[in-house]
Scaffold this active site. Structure first.
Site, PDB file in Angstrom:
ATOM      1  N   ASN A   9       0.860  -1.184   0.000  1.00  0.00           N
ATOM      2  CA  ASN A   9       0.000   0.000   0.000  1.00  0.00           C
ATOM      3  C   ASN A   9       0.898   1.236   0.000  1.00  0.00           C
ATOM      4  O   ASN A   9       1.499   1.563   1.010  1.00  0.00           O
ATOM      5  CB  ASN A   9      -0.880  -0.027   1.261  1.00  0.00           C
ATOM      6  N   LYS A  11       0.048   4.249  -0.263  1.00  0.00           N
ATOM      7  CA  LYS A  11      -0.647   5.417   0.328  1.00  0.00           C
ATOM      8  C   LYS A  11      -0.478   6.651  -0.578  1.00  0.00           C
ATOM      9  O   LYS A  11      -0.453   6.508  -1.793  1.00  0.00           O
ATOM     10  CB  LYS A  11      -0.140   5.674   1.739  1.00  0.00           C
ATOM     11  N   HIS A  96      -9.345   0.659   4.825  1.00  0.00           N
ATOM     12  CA  HIS A  96      -8.080   0.924   5.519  1.00  0.00           C
ATOM     13  C   HIS A  96      -8.348   1.844   6.714  1.00  0.00           C
ATOM     14  O   HIS A  96      -9.187   2.743   6.629  1.00  0.00           O
ATOM     15  CB  HIS A  96      -7.078   1.571   4.558  1.00  0.00           C
ATOM     16  N   GLU A  98      -6.859   4.300   7.867  1.00  0.00           N
ATOM     17  CA  GLU A  98      -6.721   5.738   7.604  1.00  0.00           C
ATOM     18  C   GLU A  98      -7.980   6.294   6.945  1.00  0.00           C
ATOM     19  O   GLU A  98      -8.357   7.443   7.179  1.00  0.00           O
ATOM     20  CB  GLU A  98      -5.463   5.991   6.745  1.00  0.00           C
ATOM     21  N   GLU A 168      -5.081  -5.276  10.451  1.00  0.00           N
ATOM     22  CA  GLU A 168      -4.118  -4.202  10.647  1.00  0.00           C
ATOM     23  C   GLU A 168      -4.414  -3.476  11.962  1.00  0.00           C
ATOM     24  O   GLU A 168      -5.253  -2.568  11.987  1.00  0.00           O
ATOM     25  CB  GLU A 168      -4.206  -3.199   9.491  1.00  0.00           C
ATOM     26  N   GLY A 174       2.449   2.290  10.682  1.00  0.00           N
ATOM     27  CA  GLY A 174       3.342   3.435  10.515  1.00  0.00           C
ATOM     28  C   GLY A 174       3.993   3.900  11.807  1.00  0.00           C
ATOM     29  O   GLY A 174       4.579   4.979  11.864  1.00  0.00           O
ATOM     30  N   SER A 214       3.628  -2.119  10.304  1.00  0.00           N
ATOM     31  CA  SER A 214       5.089  -2.097  10.475  1.00  0.00           C
ATOM     32  C   SER A 214       5.739  -3.445  10.171  1.00  0.00           C
ATOM     33  O   SER A 214       6.705  -3.832  10.837  1.00  0.00           O
ATOM     34  CB  SER A 214       5.457  -1.606  11.886  1.00  0.00           C
TER      35      SER A 214
HETATM   36  C1  PEP Z   1      -0.664   0.043   6.003  1.00  0.00           C
HETATM   37  O1  PEP Z   1      -0.898   1.220   6.013  1.00  0.00           O
HETATM   38  O2  PEP Z   1      -1.415  -0.735   5.398  1.00  0.00           O
HETATM   39  C2  PEP Z   1       0.526  -0.418   6.729  1.00  0.00           C
HETATM   40  C3  PEP Z   1       0.574  -1.672   7.098  1.00  0.00           C
HETATM   41  O3  PEP Z   1       1.490   0.512   6.970  1.00  0.00           O
HETATM   42  P1  PEP Z   1       2.934   0.268   7.635  1.00  0.00           P
HETATM   43  O4  PEP Z   1       3.491  -1.006   7.057  1.00  0.00           O
HETATM   44  O5  PEP Z   1       3.756   1.461   7.228  1.00  0.00           O
HETATM   45  O6  PEP Z   1       2.731   0.166   9.102  1.00  0.00           O
END
Ligand code: PEP
Length: 251
Positions: A9, A11, A96, A98, A168, A174, A214
């Site tokens: 992703n 973003k 997601h 976000e 997630e 992040g 992460s």
């Molecule tokens: C995401 O936004 O789907 C995600 C997993 O981000 P990150 O790997 O940066 O934590």
């Protein structure tokens, strides 16, 4: 047997030329990734068409990060599932955290979006996960169960063939904080059980459930070794082709 997938992703990162460069690097390295591991990239909407060209002929598949909850018409700024499909996407991410957090994405809207995406022939990567307060209050199982039920219980076993779930935990996205392999596995197992309750064990066993938060080359192996973790939805580490491919080599 269910498919293993590593999805990136991106973003709101990469201009069109940057996206093409990254996609070409991922496509070139994708030959190293075993046939049973699917690779998906999800660039920003502006880059879907050029990235589709850049990955042509490789095993890398293309995903949007969202789609509209309407088919067409006066919805300024929105992009429909059919439009996404028409530029060469096979997938869209939906729900997601976000989007849930900043753009008012509700489970009700996700039912509509999932339906429209499936009708347009797209596969759906549906994200679920608890925030830090919910985790600290011990509500993580309940939150994920509710999100799954609210959205996916409106669909059929046939639809589930086109749906991938991404767990997630919001507190891990992040932040550099990864869920431990045990924390992730117990939620994945719970999600699989919730799927089995509605659609039966065969559908549950065939459903790909990704971990996101992460995930990086240094922790992917331990996460992917868990029996209910079938790959990852990768944010930050997907912006470097080497790291992304390294993660896909971690099964
Ligand atoms: C995401 O936004 O789907 C995600 C997993 O981000 P990150 O790997 O940066 O934590």
């Amino acid at each position: 047997m269910r498919k293993k997938i590593v999805a990136g992703n991106w973003k709101m990162n990469t201009t069109c030329p940057e996206g093409v460069e990254l996609a070409k690097a991922v496509a070139a390295k994708s030959v190293e990734v075993p046939a049973n591991v699917g690779l998906i990239v999800a660039p920003p909407a502006t880059n879907l068409y050029c990235v589709a060209e850049a990955i042509k002929g490789s095993k890398v598949e293309l995903s949007a990060q969202n789609c509209a909850d309407h088919t067409s018409g006066a919805y300024t700024g929105e992009i429909s599932a059919a439009m996404i499909s028409s530029v060469g996407c096979q997938w869209t991410i939906l729900g997601h955290s976000e989007r849930r957090q900043y753009y008012g994405e509700t489970d009700e809207k996700l039912v509509v979006k999932t339906k429209l995406a499936l009708e347009a022939g797209l596969g759906v990567i549906l994200c679920v996960g608890e925030n830090l307060d919910e985790r600290e209050a011990g509500k993580h199982f309940d939150v994920c169960t509710e999100q799954i039920k609210n959205v996916l219980y409106n669909f059929t076993a046939e639809d589930m063939k086109k749906i991938v779930i991404a767990y997630e935990p919001v507190w891990a996205i992040g932040t550099g904080k990864t869920a431990t392999a045990e924390q992730a596995e117990e939620i994945h197992a719970c999600i699989r059980k919730v799927i089995a309750e509605k659609f039966g064990q065969t559908v549950a066993d065939d459903t790909t459930i990704l971990y996101g938060g992460s995930c990086k080359p240094s922790n992917a192996k331990e996460l992917f070794a868990q029996s209910d973790i079938d790959g990852g939805l990768i944010g930050g580490a997907a912006l470097k082709a080497d790291d992304f491919i390294q993660i896909a080599l971690s099964f």
